[in-house]
Write an enzyme that holds these catalytic residues in place. Structure first.
Site, short mmCIF file in Angstrom:
data_model
loop_
_atom_site.label_atom_id
_atom_site.label_comp_id
_atom_site.label_asym_id
_atom_site.label_seq_id
_atom_site.Cartn_x
_atom_site.Cartn_y
_atom_site.Cartn_z
N GLY A 208 -0.62 6.29 -4.38
CA GLY A 208 -0.94 6.69 -3.00
C GLY A 208 -0.29 5.75 -2.02
O GLY A 208 0.63 5.01 -2.35
N ASN A 209 -0.74 5.77 -0.78
CA ASN A 209 -0.23 4.82 0.21
C ASN A 209 -1.32 4.52 1.23
O ASN A 209 -2.43 5.05 1.14
CB ASN A 209 1.05 5.34 0.86
N TYR A 210 -0.99 3.71 2.21
CA TYR A 210 -2.03 3.20 3.12
C TYR A 210 -2.33 4.10 4.31
O TYR A 210 -3.07 3.72 5.21
CB TYR A 210 -1.59 1.83 3.68
#
Ligand code: PMT
Length: 692
Positions: A208-210
């Site tokens: 995923g990412n932020y």
């Protein structure tokens, strides 16, 4: 722009409250409906009676009406309004708005407000300069409110400095500017992607990412506030949907986001792709949790995800707009420009992780909007304000698109040289923008639509006038107009132009909001305005071509007849047979009936032969025109209830008086006999032929 808009005006306890009365008056004059909400302190500065008299609505300031026991619902007001203005806004109220201290009706209304809020502070210069005020105003901006900066000048304390509430005229301008921008997005369908995607590795882990979704959700909110219908395709985030007109679709992976976005884009006007989509996903997904004991290391095989932006860029139709984001860490502008071109975007919003306060998860962002022509750099702002800048940019594209839709390329030769006027004098109020925009759009629609496949030089086009008079106009955009339509054709070898058609249509009713696109489709006659214009365009061309060759205008007259027949079933005024013997339906129905073939032959004989001969040999020309009147008479005898022969004589009466007054007694007598027989109501003109 403000006509019909519903405005909540919040007034707080400041000496500047007296200016609120002027603001109410300006708003009402501009056509807005105003509901005043006062804090208890404001009542010390200005009498509610003044405001209720000016606004025409009872002023609200308590949760309950003590006399009737009625509950004043701040929730209902929040849903009712198109905008809320708080003017003057004191430091105390601003503080309460920041912290949500809902101890009066004004602050509760603000907290329930679904529409844009404009805050016009008013306070002493030291109070205004105090860091807590500065911080509070920054916070209000971060919440997405519009701050109307106070002016500098003499204050109530007799000190001079910044803190004076902006003048009511300028507050009105700020509001008008907002509504004119949002008009361009009204009713548009916008798809927005937001948040991260999760690409599953096994049942408990993902790539995923932020991304928090804050930027995308701010965009969705701003588009909805501007009247757009928003589909928000959201990755996993912990945010709530920020506006009731946002339709949210929750997805998890890049491929789910791709499916949902592609489906929604088909019927959308624009898409803004703000999501941080994973570029790669595991090639296979373990069905069970991958155990640590599996070995020394774990290698994941990844495959690329679908590129949503590039795929929409390939599908994009000419009227659709596509906006992307670029999140960069290095060579920011060059990379962003590369994505702009590769993904066929209209513009790209660059944010760089090298800028403090920009990018993932924070409430602020610092962006550069880049299109094919230029880059515009913005300072660090709240994400809600950044969203406003982006939506403003998108709105300008829609306004440009509107103009582009009606301005064809030079290759599309046109055939009408129409002068369009729109008289709105009968309508009260100062705001004439909707009339101005309508006039411009009509002008472009009539003059730039390709009505025939014939190629005309500019000087050969048919001169005509479309003169609208607005009889009534309602806040939902309903217009009632009369229209005088007239076409003229220069007579060969002379400086004289002869009327080929002239008619006053008193039955035009349609809906139009500023910036609506005028577009005529033969299979959709629902928009009475464009159907009416198309009808007259074809009628004018058809009549004109009938004067050039015998029955030469059939193709265009049949088009006009088809519009009239198709529109009959819609029940719009002017199209119904039987409701009037003189409406536009009857004109074309009569003219195209076989009984009036002689009348169509008359059009040719009168203009092409009669006039052409007349300018070489006046007597012969007059004799030919006299013969053509016999054709008119024969058609009239075959269909005596027909309106067209009477109408023809109405708009030709001066010309006929002029022609036949020069004839001998026999010619005059014969002409008067025919003319009086067809249209006896014009006897005073025909008398001139006998007596001149
Ligand atoms: O959500 P927040 O915490 O508020 O953070 C906001 C943000 C930093 C996520 C946002 O401002 C942002 O920059 N979003 C785009 C992030 C990104 O993926 O950028 P990119 O440069 O890798 O992608 C370029 C464009 O292609 C983007 O519009 C992206 O949505 C799109 N894309 C990328 C990959 C892919 N498979 N499909 C896409 O559509």
């Amino acid at each position: 722009m403000l006509k019909g808009k519903k405005i909540v005006l919040g007034i707080t306890g400041s000496i500047a409250a007296y200016k609120a009365a002027i603001l109410v008056r300006l708003l009402v004059k501009a056509g807005a409906e105003v509901q005043v909400v006062m804090t208890p302190a404001a009542r010390e500065f200005i009498a509610p009676l003044t405001l209720s008299t000016l606004s025409g609505n009872a002023v609200l300031s308590e949760f309950f009406n003590e006399r009737s026991g009625q509950w004043n619902s701040h929730v209902d007001l929040g849903l009712w309004a198109d905008a809320m203005i708080i003017a003057p806004a004191t430091a105390a109220t601003i503080g309460k708005m920041v912290t949500g201290v809902a101890d009066n009706l004004l602050v509760t209304t603000y907290l329930s407000m679904k529409a844009p809020v404009f805050v016009a502070p008013a306070m002493d210069l030291d109070m205004y300069a105090h860091p807590s005020t500065t911080r509070n105003l920054e916070q209000l901006k971060a919440y997405g409110n519009h701050i109307i900066e106070p002016a500098a000048g003499e204050l109530a304390s007799h000190l001079v400095g910044k803190g004076r509430m902006e003048e009511p005229e300028n507050i009105l301008l700020a509001l008008e500017e907002h509504f004119s921008q949002s008009a361009a997005l009204k009713g548009k369908k916008v798809v927005i992607t937001a948040g991260p995607t999760y690409e599953k590795i096994d049942p408990v882990r993902f790539i995923g990412n932020y991304s928090s979704g804050k930027m995308g959700y701010a965009l969705a909110r701003e588009c909805a506030l501007c009247g757009a219908d928003v589909t928000l395709v959201s990755g996993p985030v912990s945010l709530s949907t920020p506006h009731p007109s946002i339709h949210r679709i929750d997805v998890e992976s890049a491929s789910e986001m791709y499916e949902a976005t592609r489906n929604a884009f088909d019927t959308a006007d624009a898409a803004i792709l703000c999501a941080a989509v994973a570029d790669f996903t595991p090639d296979t997904r373990a069905n069970e949790k991958i155990k640590r004991e599996k070995g020394d290391g774990l290698t994941l095989e990844l495959r690329p995800t679908p590129d949503i932006a590039a795929s929409l860029g390939a599908l994009k139709r000419p009227e659709q707009r596509l906006v992307g984001f670029a999140l960069e860490t290095n060579d920011a502008e060059a990379n962003a420009r590369g994505k702009l071109a590769k993904k066929n975007l209209d513009f790209i919003v660059l944010n760089s992780l090298q800028d403090k306060g920009a990018g993932f998860a924070v409430d602020t962002n610092k962006v550069t909007i880049i299109d094919a022509e230029k880059s515009t750099e913005y300072p660090l702002k709240s994400k809600l304000e950044v969203a406003r800048d982006i939506v403003k940019h998108l709105s300008t594209l829609f306004i440009a698109l509107l103009l582009l839709m009606v301005v064809p390329t030079v290759a599309d030769a046109q055939e009408l040289k129409a002068n369009v006027t729109l008289n709105s004098e009968k309508i009260q109020g100062t705001n004439t923008e909707v009339f101005d925009v309508l006039k411009t759009s009509l002008d472009e629609f009539i003059n730039n639509t390709k009505w025939t496949n014939f190629e005309f030089e500019e000087f050969e086009r048919i001169a005509c006038n479309f003169s609208f008079v607005v009889e009534s106009y309602a806040e939902d955009g309903t217009f009632e107009c009369t229209l005088m339509v007239q076409s003229l054709r220069p007579v060969y070898g002379s400086s004289y132009s002869t009327p080929v058609f002239k008619y006053q249509d008193n039955e035009i009713k349609f809906k139009y909001m500023a910036y609506d696109r005028l577009e005529f489709r033969e299979d959709n006659l629902d928009n009475n305005l464009t159907a009416v214009i198309a009808f007259y365009a074809y009628l004018i061309i058809g009549f004109d071509f009938d004067t050039m060759g015998e029955l030469g205008g059939s193709e265009y007259l049949n088009k006009a007849l088809n519009i009239a027949s198709g529109a009959q079933s819609l029940g719009s005024p002017g199209w119904q047979s039987g409701t009037s013997t003189r409406n536009r339906f009857t004109i074309i129905d009569d003219y195209m009936s076989s009984a009036l073939i002689a009348v169509r032959q008359m059009m040719y004989q009168y203009h092409r032969q009669g006039f052409d001969i007349m300018y070489q040999q006046a007597d012969d020309g007059r004799a030919t025109i006299a013969k053509s009147l016999e054709l008119l008479n024969s058609g009239y005898q075959d269909r005596p209830l027909s309106y067209f022969p009477k109408l023809f004589l109405e708009y030709k009466q001066d010309e006929l008086v002029n022609i036949f007054s020069k004839g001998d007694a026999k010619e005059r007598k014969k002409a008067v006999e025919i003319l009086s027989g067809i249209n006896p109501s014009l006897s005073s003109s025909w008398d001139k032929i006998s007596t001149n």
